[in-house]
Design an enzyme around this catalytic site. Sequence first.
Site, PDB file in Angstrom:
ATOM      1  N   ASP A   1      18.514  27.483  24.780  1.00  0.00           N
ATOM      2  CA  ASP A   1      19.098  26.173  24.548  1.00  0.00           C
ATOM      3  C   ASP A   1      17.974  25.409  23.857  1.00  0.00           C
ATOM      4  O   ASP A   1      17.030  24.945  24.495  1.00  0.00           O
ATOM      5  CB  ASP A   1      19.513  25.516  25.865  1.00  0.00           C
TER       6      ASP A   1
ATOM      7  N   ARG B   1      21.720  11.209  36.955  1.00  0.00           N
ATOM      8  CA  ARG B   1      21.595  12.656  36.880  1.00  0.00           C
ATOM      9  C   ARG B   1      21.325  13.111  38.316  1.00  0.00           C
ATOM     10  O   ARG B   1      20.204  13.298  38.734  1.00  0.00           O
ATOM     11  CB  ARG B   1      20.444  13.066  35.947  1.00  0.00           C
TER      12      ARG B   1
ATOM     13  N   TYR C   1      34.905  22.787   0.406  1.00  0.00           N
ATOM     14  CA  TYR C   1      35.445  23.354   1.643  1.00  0.00           C
ATOM     15  C   TYR C   1      34.659  24.600   2.058  1.00  0.00           C
ATOM     16  O   TYR C   1      34.473  24.855   3.227  1.00  0.00           O
ATOM     17  CB  TYR C   1      36.930  23.701   1.474  1.00  0.00           C
TER      18      TYR C   1
ATOM     19  N   PHE D   1      22.625  23.049  32.633  1.00  0.00           N
ATOM     20  CA  PHE D   1      22.977  21.829  31.913  1.00  0.00           C
ATOM     21  C   PHE D   1      24.496  21.699  31.984  1.00  0.00           C
ATOM     22  O   PHE D   1      25.221  22.695  31.966  1.00  0.00           O
ATOM     23  CB  PHE D   1      22.485  21.842  30.459  1.00  0.00           C
ATOM     24  N   THR D   2      24.965  20.451  32.039  1.00  0.00           N
ATOM     25  CA  THR D   2      26.383  20.179  32.316  1.00  0.00           C
ATOM     26  C   THR D   2      27.346  20.960  31.410  1.00  0.00           C
ATOM     27  O   THR D   2      28.149  21.764  31.894  1.00  0.00           O
ATOM     28  CB  THR D   2      26.648  18.671  32.169  1.00  0.00           C
TER      29      THR D   2
ATOM     30  N   PHE E   1      31.023  13.059  35.587  1.00  0.00           N
ATOM     31  CA  PHE E   1      30.114  11.921  35.392  1.00  0.00           C
ATOM     32  C   PHE E   1      30.485  11.052  34.199  1.00  0.00           C
ATOM     33  O   PHE E   1      30.184   9.874  34.166  1.00  0.00           O
ATOM     34  CB  PHE E   1      28.657  12.413  35.247  1.00  0.00           C
TER      35      PHE E   1
ATOM     36  N   LYS F   1      19.631  15.900  19.093  1.00  0.00           N
ATOM     37  CA  LYS F   1      18.353  15.636  19.738  1.00  0.00           C
ATOM     38  C   LYS F   1      17.221  15.937  18.747  1.00  0.00           C
ATOM     39  O   LYS F   1      16.940  15.116  17.896  1.00  0.00           O
ATOM     40  CB  LYS F   1      18.211  16.470  21.020  1.00  0.00           C
TER      41      LYS F   1
HETATM   42  C1  LIG Z   1      22.852  17.544  24.734  1.00  0.00           C
HETATM   43  C2  LIG Z   1      22.612  18.858  25.295  1.00  0.00           C
HETATM   44  C3  LIG Z   1      23.521  19.907  25.130  1.00  0.00           C
HETATM   45  C4  LIG Z   1      24.868  19.733  24.491  1.00  0.00           C
HETATM   46  O1  LIG Z   1      24.812  19.282  23.192  1.00  0.00           O
HETATM   47  P1  LIG Z   1      25.903  18.272  22.571  1.00  0.00           P
HETATM   48  O2  LIG Z   1      25.425  18.079  21.182  1.00  0.00           O
HETATM   49  O3  LIG Z   1      25.865  17.015  23.394  1.00  0.00           O
HETATM   50  O4  LIG Z   1      27.223  18.931  22.643  1.00  0.00           O
HETATM   51  C5  LIG Z   1      23.167  21.138  25.632  1.00  0.00           C
HETATM   52  N1  LIG Z   1      22.017  21.343  26.293  1.00  0.00           N
HETATM   53  C6  LIG Z   1      21.133  20.351  26.481  1.00  0.00           C
HETATM   54  C7  LIG Z   1      19.865  20.632  27.222  1.00  0.00           C
HETATM   55  C8  LIG Z   1      21.400  19.079  26.008  1.00  0.00           C
HETATM   56  O5  LIG Z   1      20.530  18.099  26.237  1.00  0.00           O
END
Ligand SMILES: *Cc1c(COP(=O)(O)O)cnc(C)c1O
Length: 458
Positions: free
Chosen positions: A216, A383, A73, A125-126, A449, A259
């Site tokens: 980011d 997009r 934990y 970014f969203t 979306f 990613k």
């Molecule tokens: C995917 C993504 C995020 C968010 O990450 P999650 O792992 O999906 O929560 C933030 N910024 C960018 C540019 C992304 O492509």
Amino acid sequence: MEKRTIAEPFKIKVVEPIKMTSRAQREEAIKKAGYNTFLLNSKDVYIDLLTDSGTTAMSDNQWAGMMLGDEAYAGSVNFYNLEAAVRELYGFKYVVPTHQGRGAENILSKITIKPGDWVPGNMYFTTTRAHQEMNGASFADVIIDEAHDSQADHPFKGNIDLNKFQSLIDRVGAENIPYICVAVTVNLAGGQPVSMQNLREVSALAHKHNIKVMFDATRCVENAYFIREREEGYQEKSIAAIVKEMFSYGDGATMSGKKDCLVNIGGFLALNDEKLYQKATELVVVFEGMPSYGGLAGRDMEAMARGMYESVDFHYIQHRIGQVRYLGEKLEKAGVPIVKPIGGHAVFLDARQFLPHIPQDQFPAQMLAAQLYLESGVRSMERGIISAGRAKDGNHHYPKLELVRLTIPRRVYTYAHMDVVAESVIELYQKRDSIKGLEMVYEPPVLRFFTARFEPLA
Ligand SMILES: *Cc1c(COP(=O)(O)O)cnc(C)c1O
């Protein structure tokens, strides 16, 4: 690029069969999904280019690491391995694991933003913007103008416009800008990179005004590859050295491990400031879990740490970028309008030019994604206006870019799959005049979306 074919720098040990579908089956499936490719059942998809997020194939080394998960934990061995990887490869002092990137965005927004603040960024970014806004900030786009023009050829289309950043500082005051969010690469601009020179300048300007620089970091390895390819003085440097230099200009980063860390789930917040780190640990226990696991199993942290090392291998990233470029160049040769230059993780179809007869509020990109699925079972995503959401006054944001993203998962598909995708898009382009727009029949209040539903216009 070298003349000889760059083949996959891996061989295949496990295979996952995929289903072929008939047009009749796909017609039923897309109708059921409300013409939203996010709502398709993945078993009805042939080649899934919805996203490169969490869709990576892990290596044998990562799977081996999964067996070494220390599911304690607190104080898991795998947390320390992750922390060591972040320190060695990215150079940040403190790491807070989170279940994925948005978990880190939530915590960063909460510990830095006060109501009325402004957060500049190189295009939104969203999820990032949603967290900033939910914590009372307004987002200000300070990316260079070229990024909003799908045809502008610029080697670093993700760069920040220093004049835009400076005039925001003049207008709202540096004390109301907790940080500038620098995305490397810029997803919504088409996976476009930021140059090292720009990072240096942004960092100098921000720090002069006591504004923090928060990356980011989601696609930092892809960004590093472009710097090596395009920026003077970096051709002989290793990808790892470039990544580390990039982050040396910042104060922290949010990372979606799904990613560039080559895993199916995971993320983290990285920070240099001890006090901020302390605040982050206070919040992570509320939203994610102990600061030493943040919503992840020990095995997930181990896979992420190992993936981070694999991702900075030159041959891995050369193949990745090369595969995306291969698809993009095929489309370009056939005259299909795409965002140029071709970015790091995806090829973006320009739906405005593909379907010039459909007005933006009849959702051309949404319809193009649906039609591509119908044509061939290839899943992509919108997009454009749907992703951009609504402004505070209730009207749609009308983004200049109205795109369909063909996102390539890492280490999953072969060049032959790319050929099939190109052929399907080209066939659709030849009959583009027959495609009509859509009407939105269900709209959720945020991040619409993901779950909005549509019907075709008669
Ligand atoms: C995917 C993504 C995020 C968010 O990450 P999650 O792992 O999906 O929560 C933030 N910024 C960018 C540019 C992304 O492509």
